[in-house]
Design an enzyme around this catalytic site. Structure first.
Site, PDB file in Angstrom:
ATOM      1  N   THR A  41      -7.236 -49.920  -2.734  1.00 54.70           N
ATOM      2  CA  THR A  41      -8.180 -49.570  -1.633  1.00 54.70           C
ATOM      3  C   THR A  41      -9.425 -49.084  -2.449  1.00 54.70           C
ATOM      4  O   THR A  41     -10.572 -49.539  -1.646  1.00 54.70           O
ATOM      5  CB  THR A  41      -7.582 -48.091  -0.913  1.00 54.70           C
ATOM      6  OG1 THR A  41      -6.563 -48.496  -0.346  1.00 54.70           O
ATOM      7  CG2 THR A  41      -8.320 -47.678  -0.056  1.00 54.70           C
ATOM      8  N   HIS A  55     -11.458 -52.245  -2.788  1.00 58.42           N
ATOM      9  CA  HIS A  55     -11.937 -52.843  -1.615  1.00 58.42           C
ATOM     10  C   HIS A  55     -13.236 -52.066  -1.358  1.00 58.42           C
ATOM     11  O   HIS A  55     -14.057 -52.627  -0.896  1.00 58.42           O
ATOM     12  CB  HIS A  55     -11.083 -52.428  -0.496  1.00 58.42           C
ATOM     13  CG  HIS A  55     -10.033 -53.551  -0.415  1.00 58.42           C
ATOM     14  ND1 HIS A  55      -9.884 -54.711   0.186  1.00 58.42           N
ATOM     15  CD2 HIS A  55      -8.452 -53.135  -0.427  1.00 58.42           C
ATOM     16  CE1 HIS A  55      -8.770 -55.286   0.269  1.00 58.42           C
ATOM     17  NE2 HIS A  55      -7.867 -54.220  -0.303  1.00 58.42           N
ATOM     18  N   HIS A 114      -8.052 -41.233  -4.588  1.00 58.46           N
ATOM     19  CA  HIS A 114      -7.415 -40.316  -3.709  1.00 58.46           C
ATOM     20  C   HIS A 114      -6.294 -40.276  -4.802  1.00 58.46           C
ATOM     21  O   HIS A 114      -5.261 -39.242  -4.262  1.00 58.46           O
ATOM     22  CB  HIS A 114      -6.944 -40.868  -2.322  1.00 58.46           C
ATOM     23  CG  HIS A 114      -6.369 -42.288  -2.438  1.00 58.46           C
ATOM     24  ND1 HIS A 114      -7.159 -43.348  -2.311  1.00 58.46           N
ATOM     25  CD2 HIS A 114      -5.068 -42.663  -2.328  1.00 58.46           C
ATOM     26  CE1 HIS A 114      -6.438 -44.567  -2.383  1.00 58.46           C
ATOM     27  NE2 HIS A 114      -5.247 -44.043  -2.342  1.00 58.46           N
ATOM     28  N   CYS A 149      -3.471 -33.714  11.537  1.00 60.15           N
ATOM     29  CA  CYS A 149      -4.409 -32.816  12.430  1.00 60.15           C
ATOM     30  C   CYS A 149      -3.682 -31.648  12.555  1.00 60.15           C
ATOM     31  O   CYS A 149      -4.082 -30.468  12.828  1.00 60.15           O
ATOM     32  CB  CYS A 149      -4.554 -33.622  13.778  1.00 60.15           C
ATOM     33  SG  CYS A 149      -3.105 -33.663  14.795  1.00 60.15           S
ATOM     34  N   CYS A 174      -0.979 -32.457  17.041  1.00 60.11           N
ATOM     35  CA  CYS A 174      -0.324 -33.635  17.738  1.00 60.11           C
ATOM     36  C   CYS A 174       1.015 -33.454  18.108  1.00 60.11           C
ATOM     37  O   CYS A 174       1.662 -32.603  17.254  1.00 60.11           O
ATOM     38  CB  CYS A 174      -0.970 -34.803  17.252  1.00 60.11           C
ATOM     39  SG  CYS A 174      -0.013 -35.529  15.933  1.00 60.11           S
ATOM     40  N   ILE A 222       2.488 -51.468  -6.449  1.00 61.79           N
ATOM     41  CA  ILE A 222       3.461 -50.991  -5.530  1.00 61.79           C
ATOM     42  C   ILE A 222       5.017 -51.769  -5.527  1.00 61.79           C
ATOM     43  O   ILE A 222       5.976 -51.103  -5.529  1.00 61.79           O
ATOM     44  CB  ILE A 222       3.004 -50.769  -4.058  1.00 61.79           C
ATOM     45  CG1 ILE A 222       1.840 -49.767  -4.228  1.00 61.79           C
ATOM     46  CG2 ILE A 222       3.950 -50.216  -3.060  1.00 61.79           C
ATOM     47  CD1 ILE A 222       1.213 -49.525  -2.811  1.00 61.79           C
ATOM     48  N   ARG A 250       2.112 -60.522 -13.290  1.00 62.12           N
ATOM     49  CA  ARG A 250       2.718 -59.448 -12.664  1.00 62.12           C
ATOM     50  C   ARG A 250       4.232 -59.731 -12.200  1.00 62.12           C
ATOM     51  O   ARG A 250       4.965 -58.706 -12.271  1.00 62.12           O
ATOM     52  CB  ARG A 250       1.970 -59.262 -11.179  1.00 62.12           C
ATOM     53  CG  ARG A 250       0.642 -58.592 -11.375  1.00 62.12           C
ATOM     54  CD  ARG A 250       0.035 -58.412 -10.207  1.00 62.12           C
ATOM     55  NE  ARG A 250      -1.004 -57.212 -10.383  1.00 62.12           N
ATOM     56  CZ  ARG A 250      -1.665 -56.883  -9.473  1.00 62.12           C
ATOM     57  NH1 ARG A 250      -1.736 -57.102  -8.159  1.00 62.12           N
ATOM     58  NH2 ARG A 250      -2.410 -55.723  -9.681  1.00 62.12           N
ATOM     59  N   GLY A 302       2.745 -53.990   3.127  1.00 66.05           N
ATOM     60  CA  GLY A 302       1.557 -54.759   2.727  1.00 66.05           C
ATOM     61  C   GLY A 302       0.647 -55.005   4.081  1.00 66.05           C
ATOM     62  O   GLY A 302       1.088 -55.182   5.109  1.00 66.05           O
ATOM     63  N   ILE A 303      -0.683 -54.780   3.728  1.00 63.47           N
ATOM     64  CA  ILE A 303      -1.566 -54.843   4.906  1.00 63.47           C
ATOM     65  C   ILE A 303      -2.155 -56.182   4.990  1.00 63.47           C
ATOM     66  O   ILE A 303      -2.974 -56.639   3.987  1.00 63.47           O
ATOM     67  CB  ILE A 303      -2.560 -53.645   4.667  1.00 63.47           C
ATOM     68  CG1 ILE A 303      -2.025 -52.333   4.591  1.00 63.47           C
ATOM     69  CG2 ILE A 303      -3.664 -53.990   5.864  1.00 63.47           C
ATOM     70  CD1 ILE A 303      -3.060 -51.306   4.101  1.00 63.47           C
TER      71      ILE A 303
HETATM   72  P1  NAD Z   1      -1.871 -55.732  -4.650  1.00 59.89           P
HETATM   73  O1  NAD Z   1      -2.820 -56.533  -4.041  1.00 59.89           O
HETATM   74  O2  NAD Z   1      -1.903 -55.317  -5.938  1.00 59.89           O
HETATM   75  O3  NAD Z   1      -0.479 -56.517  -4.629  1.00 59.89           O
HETATM   76  C1  NAD Z   1      -0.312 -57.422  -3.698  1.00 59.89           C
HETATM   77  C2  NAD Z   1       0.308 -58.590  -4.559  1.00 59.89           C
HETATM   78  O4  NAD Z   1       0.819 -59.649  -3.705  1.00 59.89           O
HETATM   79  C3  NAD Z   1      -0.516 -59.305  -5.585  1.00 59.89           C
HETATM   80  O5  NAD Z   1       0.270 -59.092  -6.880  1.00 59.89           O
HETATM   81  C4  NAD Z   1      -0.367 -60.985  -5.215  1.00 59.89           C
HETATM   82  O6  NAD Z   1      -0.555 -61.659  -6.294  1.00 59.89           O
HETATM   83  C5  NAD Z   1       0.897 -60.702  -4.355  1.00 59.89           C
HETATM   84  N1  NAD Z   1       0.704 -62.184  -3.453  1.00 59.89           N
HETATM   85  C6  NAD Z   1      -0.196 -62.620  -2.849  1.00 59.89           C
HETATM   86  N2  NAD Z   1       0.083 -63.911  -2.331  1.00 59.89           N
HETATM   87  C7  NAD Z   1       1.431 -63.810  -2.353  1.00 59.89           C
HETATM   88  C8  NAD Z   1       2.490 -64.646  -1.768  1.00 59.89           C
HETATM   89  N3  NAD Z   1       2.381 -65.491  -1.104  1.00 59.89           N
HETATM   90  N4  NAD Z   1       3.915 -64.274  -2.209  1.00 59.89           N
HETATM   91  C9  NAD Z   1       3.979 -63.195  -2.864  1.00 59.89           C
HETATM   92  N5  NAD Z   1       3.167 -62.489  -3.200  1.00 59.89           N
HETATM   93  C10 NAD Z   1       1.972 -62.760  -2.951  1.00 59.89           C
HETATM   94  O7  NAD Z   1      -1.353 -54.503  -3.755  1.00 59.89           O
HETATM   95  P2  NAD Z   1      -0.560 -52.980  -4.013  1.00 59.89           P
HETATM   96  O8  NAD Z   1      -1.406 -52.073  -4.502  1.00 59.89           O
HETATM   97  O9  NAD Z   1       0.573 -53.365  -5.044  1.00 59.89           O
HETATM   98  O10 NAD Z   1      -0.091 -52.812  -2.723  1.00 59.89           O
HETATM   99  C11 NAD Z   1       0.888 -53.566  -1.882  1.00 59.89           C
HETATM  100  C12 NAD Z   1       0.476 -54.198  -0.566  1.00 59.89           C
HETATM  101  O11 NAD Z   1       0.540 -52.809   0.180  1.00 59.89           O
HETATM  102  C13 NAD Z   1      -1.189 -54.287  -0.218  1.00 59.89           C
HETATM  103  O12 NAD Z   1      -1.173 -55.149   0.721  1.00 59.89           O
HETATM  104  C14 NAD Z   1      -1.816 -53.022   0.098  1.00 59.89           C
HETATM  105  O13 NAD Z   1      -3.008 -53.065   0.925  1.00 59.89           O
HETATM  106  C15 NAD Z   1      -0.554 -52.360   1.096  1.00 59.89           C
HETATM  107  N6  NAD Z   1      -0.810 -50.957   0.999  1.00 59.89           N
HETATM  108  C16 NAD Z   1      -0.231 -50.308   2.173  1.00 59.89           C
HETATM  109  C17 NAD Z   1       0.006 -48.899   2.104  1.00 59.89           C
HETATM  110  C18 NAD Z   1       0.332 -48.240   3.570  1.00 59.89           C
HETATM  111  O14 NAD Z   1       0.510 -47.069   3.559  1.00 59.89           O
HETATM  112  N7  NAD Z   1       0.954 -49.180   4.285  1.00 59.89           N
HETATM  113  C19 NAD Z   1      -0.495 -48.148   0.962  1.00 59.89           C
HETATM  114  C20 NAD Z   1      -0.873 -48.817  -0.079  1.00 59.89           C
HETATM  115  C21 NAD Z   1      -0.898 -49.967  -0.135  1.00 59.89           C
HETATM  116 ZN    ZN Z   2      -1.341 -34.717  13.921  1.00 58.56          ZN
END
Ligand code: NAD
Ligand code: ZN
Length: 377
Positions: free
Chosen positions: A40, A43, A63, A93, A96, A175, A200, A297-298
């Site tokens: 984040t 980004h 954070h 909050c 809620c 993660i 990785r 993953g987002i």
């Molecule tokens: P990161 O971007 O470091 O890791 C994502 C990995 O996915 C990278 O190593 C990338 O090479 C790999 N990837 C790309 N294309 C791929 C494919 N086709 N197949 C397999 N792997 C592929 O992110 P991170 O910090 O490890 O976080 C993981 C994900 O979780 C991210 O999308 C992040 O945005 C999300 N996230 C979500 C929350 C939540 O609360 N939902 C919190 C933190 C992070």
């Molecule tokens: Zn709340």
């Protein structure tokens, strides 16, 4: 105090002198010792579309942190100066329906530290007492500084029972790598991890993956097909469409690995940790009937999937956001005390004033967690 500030609406972060935070009666003031850089934050650094519409400027970002309490508000009775603590990054909050029912991770009014309110890349941070996590003295300080993302991994990994199960993790980012160690610790049989980044995938191996798959490389079967000229249409001067397709081949590779491992019915549990559409589709195609998927993953855009697979294979798909307050934090602590080792995921460390190096190594993709040290300020 020194702080990393998103000072301008353009790429970059700026190390600036800003006023120390003031605390309210329910707040805790923490002297920050170590911080983790999150995707984040990258980004926000890059100032992409999401950051532009989300981040107020100027703002102190960050954070993931560990630090020592230096002052508490007059209404704070359970925390004391000198305690080592981290902060839950989601401020909820409190009123809620979900908050009142004790399901704070489901609060619809969540405010993010370092995203919507002043963050932790600074000498001091003030947070509400309801966001403070007290660390046990035997928790390593660097590990404590990344409890927030470890919490994402633990929340996702423990969403479904993994004892004796075969787990597929798509995405070996920090993660995904931590989740690999967590599901191993939690008793999974096979843990297969995919990514497109060999660096990785190597890290995922160190964290306990049974097999890693680089889905950017063709499968054995597809490789064979490519080498067989007779498979081309002799009337056509172009190579077969198969050779031209820029697919990830992940589906085929996963099937090959399943068969190598002697798996017969598909993965029991999937942890989607890449945000990548084809990774998710490959996962759907390789789950067992009744399989369960936790999605962290987002994706950067909506993903179309074959819903017939979900319906006829009776898959469960669960979205995951943040951490459960505070069950995930409790589980992290006790799993580490019980032998869970996530330290290999910490690959780079810099003093706070060399933050640019940290962001550059994150950009390179050849990093796990990157830690900034604030103790020398
Ligand atoms: P990161 O971007 O470091 O890791 C994502 C990995 O996915 C990278 O190593 C990338 O090479 C790999 N990837 C790309 N294309 C791929 C494919 N086709 N197949 C397999 N792997 C592929 O992110 P991170 O910090 O490890 O976080 C993981 C994900 O979780 C991210 O999308 C992040 O945005 C999300 N996230 C979500 C929350 C939540 O609360 N939902 C919190 C933190 C992070
Ligand atoms: Zn709340």
């Amino acid at each position: 105090m020194k702080a990393l500030v998103k000072a301008k609406a353009e790429p970059g972060l700026w190390l600036e002198d800003v006023p120390e935070p003031e605390i309210g009666i329910n707040d805790v003031l923490i002297r920050v010792e170590k911080t983790g850089i999150c995707g984040t934050d990258l980004h926000i650094y890059n100032w992409d579309e999401w950051a532009q519409k989300t981040i107020p400027v100027p703002m102190v970002v960050g954070h993931e942190f560990v630090g020592e309490i230096v002052e508490v508000g007059s209404n704070v009775h359970d925390f004391y100066p000198g305690e080592i603590v981290s902060g839950e990054g989601h401020v909820v909050c409190g009123h809620c329906r979900n908050c009142l029912a004790g399901r704070r991770h489901l609060c619809a009014e969540t405010v993010g530290i370092g995203v919507n309110r002043t963050g932790a890349f600074a000498e001091y941070i003030a947070i509400p007492q309801t966001n403070v996590w007290h660390h046990e003295p035997d928790i390593d300080r660097e590990v404590a500084s990344i409890f927030d993302p470890l919490g994402n991994a633990v929340h996702t990994a423990l969403s479904f029972d993994v004892l004796g199960e075969d787990v597929l993790i798509t995405g070996a980012g920090p993660i995904g790598c931590m989740a690999t160690a967590v599901v191993r610790h939690a008793g999974a049989r096979f843990v297969v991890v995919t990514d497109v980044n060999p660096w990785r995938l190597e890290l995922a191996k160190q964290m306990g993956a049974t097999r890693t798959i680089n889905v950017s490389q063709g499968s054995q079967e597809l490789r064979v097909k490519r080498q067989e000229p007779e498979r081309r249409n002799p009337l056509d001067s172009q190579p077969s469409t198969l050779n031209q397709q820029p697919t990830s081949h992940g589906d085929q590779l996963l099937k090959e690995v399943q068969s190598e491992l002697g798996m017969k019915e598909g993965f029991d549990v999937g942890l989607e940790m890449s945000g990548n559409a084809s990774a998710f589709r490959d996962m759907l195609a390789n789950m067992c009937h009744g399989g369960k998927i936790a999605m962290l993953g987002i994706p950067s855009a909506p993903i179309a999937i074959d819903w017939n697979t979900v319906i006829f294979n009776m898959l469960t798909i669960k979205g995951i956001y943040g951490r459960e307050m505070y069950e995930t934090w409790y589980k992290m602590t006790v799993m580490i005390q019980g032998g869970l080792d996530i330290t290999p995921v910490i690959t780079h460390r810099y003093p706070y004033n060399e933050f640019e190096k940290g962001f550059q190594v994150m950009k390179s993709g050849e990093s796990g967690k990157v830690i900034l040290d604030w103790s020398g300020v």
